[in-house]
Write a protein that holds these residues in place. Structure first.
Motif, mmCIF file in Angstrom:
data_model
loop_
_atom_site.group_PDB
_atom_site.id
_atom_site.type_symbol
_atom_site.label_atom_id
_atom_site.label_comp_id
_atom_site.label_asym_id
_atom_site.label_seq_id
_atom_site.Cartn_x
_atom_site.Cartn_y
_atom_site.Cartn_z
ATOM 1 N N UNK A 246 53.860 70.933 -135.168
ATOM 2 C CA UNK A 246 52.859 70.413 -134.231
ATOM 3 C C UNK A 246 51.474 70.375 -134.874
ATOM 4 N N UNK A 247 51.215 71.320 -135.767
ATOM 5 C CA UNK A 247 49.938 71.331 -136.478
ATOM 6 C C UNK A 247 49.747 70.046 -137.293
ATOM 7 N N UNK A 248 50.842 69.547 -137.851
ATOM 8 C CA UNK A 248 50.756 68.310 -138.633
ATOM 9 C C UNK A 248 50.372 67.134 -137.738
ATOM 10 N N UNK A 263 46.615 71.162 -126.074
ATOM 11 C CA UNK A 263 48.003 71.490 -126.400
ATOM 12 C C UNK A 263 48.727 71.920 -125.125
ATOM 13 N N UNK A 264 49.938 71.416 -124.963
ATOM 14 C CA UNK A 264 50.816 71.869 -123.880
ATOM 15 C C UNK A 264 51.934 72.686 -124.507
ATOM 16 N N UNK A 288 49.074 79.123 -127.729
ATOM 17 C CA UNK A 288 47.748 79.727 -127.566
ATOM 18 C C UNK A 288 47.108 80.019 -128.926
ATOM 19 N N UNK A 289 47.899 80.532 -129.850
ATOM 20 C CA UNK A 289 47.367 80.810 -131.190
ATOM 21 C C UNK A 289 46.969 79.521 -131.903
ATOM 22 N N UNK A 290 47.777 78.497 -131.751
ATOM 23 C CA UNK A 290 47.472 77.213 -132.372
ATOM 24 C C UNK A 290 46.202 76.615 -131.788
ATOM 25 N N UNK A 291 46.056 76.709 -130.473
ATOM 26 C CA UNK A 291 44.854 76.196 -129.814
ATOM 27 C C UNK A 291 43.608 76.914 -130.307
ATOM 28 N N UNK A 292 43.709 78.234 -130.459
ATOM 29 C CA UNK A 292 42.564 79.005 -130.939
ATOM 30 C C UNK A 292 42.224 78.653 -132.386
ATOM 31 N N UNK A 299 46.124 73.391 -122.637
ATOM 32 C CA UNK A 299 46.061 72.724 -121.335
ATOM 33 C C UNK A 299 46.937 73.400 -120.294
ATOM 34 N N UNK A 300 47.969 74.078 -120.765
ATOM 35 C CA UNK A 300 48.845 74.762 -119.828
ATOM 36 C C UNK A 300 50.154 75.138 -120.502
ATOM 37 N N UNK A 301 50.911 76.004 -119.848
ATOM 38 C CA UNK A 301 52.215 76.435 -120.346
ATOM 39 C C UNK A 301 53.251 76.163 -119.262
ATOM 40 N N UNK A 302 54.404 75.635 -119.677
ATOM 41 C CA UNK A 302 55.472 75.285 -118.750
ATOM 42 C C UNK A 302 56.709 76.110 -119.069
ATOM 43 N N UNK A 303 57.472 76.493 -118.058
ATOM 44 C CA UNK A 303 58.645 77.330 -118.301
ATOM 45 C C UNK A 303 59.846 76.522 -118.779
#
Length: 361
Positions: A246-248, A263-264, A288-292, A299-303
């Motif tokens: 996703x970083x790429x 990021x979702x 969360x780490x990637x966003x930071x 933007x949010x986390x989905x189950x």
């Protein structure tokens, strides 16, 4: 300072949790009228947020009525979506104010399901929305949206988008058989994408959500160079291998000057339908780490929820199938945050901000 100006100043201090700005910073207060002890205020947000309008109106009303001399306050809240800046040398498409690309570095992270539910959630918040399936080799949008039949072509040149659940949609999957493989080389694929985008008769869209194939290949490069994109959303799962890819995707958009809106994190936690136990099957905190690390919002986390898969497979995605569910509300919160982030970008055209009207009678 007049009484009206003082009330505008007070009202302008209200914070918008979706943008991080105050109403004053966002220039969201369209007008305020004062008649004796009665106040009428109008607030206009720059993004669709129907699910938040009532709460904001109540908060603004309580704040105004707490001021000395104010007996009664009436607050109306609305939204208006503007066209925002795209890559240099490109201009927005006719009838499409903003294009949002939904991307992932690898397959299997639920990107298409997220894209479709994001589009439905933006619509539920009050926007006019379309979806373009840019995955030429593996189109999934027709099945997810329950689309049937080939699209019409009134003039033999352009095509009408298919419609279901209130969305306008187009996909190569609507033009070929469901089992027909697209054995095409890169140039044919990129040409097909451009034709699907430009030849479709989109009808006055606030947002066109483009569901990209995974990776950073021909289609992504074409989109970055030739398609006027206002912003991108990156979908990932928490596991390290997914965030690595996703970083790429995120870095690709940075290189072509397309803002990453956020990021979702999909499949963040699995809750057992029998016992209710929650387990982080794919790890925890990767999004969360990637966003930071890249200074973009989560933007949010989905189950990881079986209902999301079942509803998408049935042609009625979660936001359409069960609008009041916790899952749908999570998608709508992500949609508001996505659109709010986009509203912070410069507008595509120089449009003067509305003047604030003050009336003391």
């Amino acid at each position: 300072m007049t009484p009206s100006e003082a009330l505008i100043q007070v009202l302008g201090q209200l914070a918008d949790p979706h943008t991080g700005q105050t109403l004053a910073e966002a220039r969201a207060i369209r007008g305020l009228g004062l008649d004796g002890g009665k106040v009428a205020a109008e607030i206009q947000l720059g993004y669709p947020a129907a699910g938040w309008h009532a709460a904001l109106a109540a908060q603004a009303k309580a704040l105004l009525e707490a001021q000395p001399g104010v007996e009664q306050a009436t607050v109306s809240v609305g939204s208006r979506v503007h066209a925002h800046r795209v890559q240099k040398d490109l201009t927005p498409l006719p009838q499409v104010r903003n294009i949002i690309a939904v991307a992932s570095g690898k397959g299997g992270v639920g990107k298409s399901t997220t894209a479709v539910n994001l589009a439905l959630a933006l619509q539920a918040e009050g926007a006019r929305v379309g979806v373009l399936d840019a995955d030429i080799y593996g189109p999934s949008i027709p099945k997810m949206l329950g689309l049937q039949g080939r699209p019409d072509s009134p003039d033999g040149k352009s095509i009408e988008p298919k419609r279901n659940h209130g969305l306008q949609a187009m996909s190569i999957g609507l033009l070929v058989g469901e089992d027909t493989p697209m054995i095409w080389r890169g140039p044919m694929v990129t040409q097909a994408l451009q034709q699907l985008l430009n030849d479709t008769r989109w009808d006055d869209l606030d947002y066109l959500v483009i569901d990209l194939p995974p990776g950073t290949g021909d289609i992504q490069l074409t989109l970055a160079q030739r398609v006027p994109v206002s912003g991108a959303v990156i979908v990932t799962t928490p596991q390290d291998i997914a965030t690595l890819d996703a970083r790429k995707a995120l870095q690709m958009f940075a290189k072509v000057e397309v803002p990453v809106l956020g990021i979702v994190e999909n499949m963040a936690v699995h809750v057992c339908s029998n016992c209710g136990h929650g387990e982080h099957v794919f790890g925890a905190g990767g999004g969360e780490r990637m966003a930071a690390q890249y200074d973009v919002p989560l933007l949010g986390a989905l189950p990881l929820d079986i209902h999301i898969r079942e509803q998408a497979d049935s042609g009625t995605p979660t936001v359409a199938a069960d609008p009041g569910s916790a899952l749908s509300l999570a998608y709508r919160d992500i949609a508001r945050r996505t659109a709010a982030r986009l509203s912070l970008q410069a507008r595509n055209k120089a449009i003067a901000f509305p003047n604030i009207v003050m009336q003391d009678t």
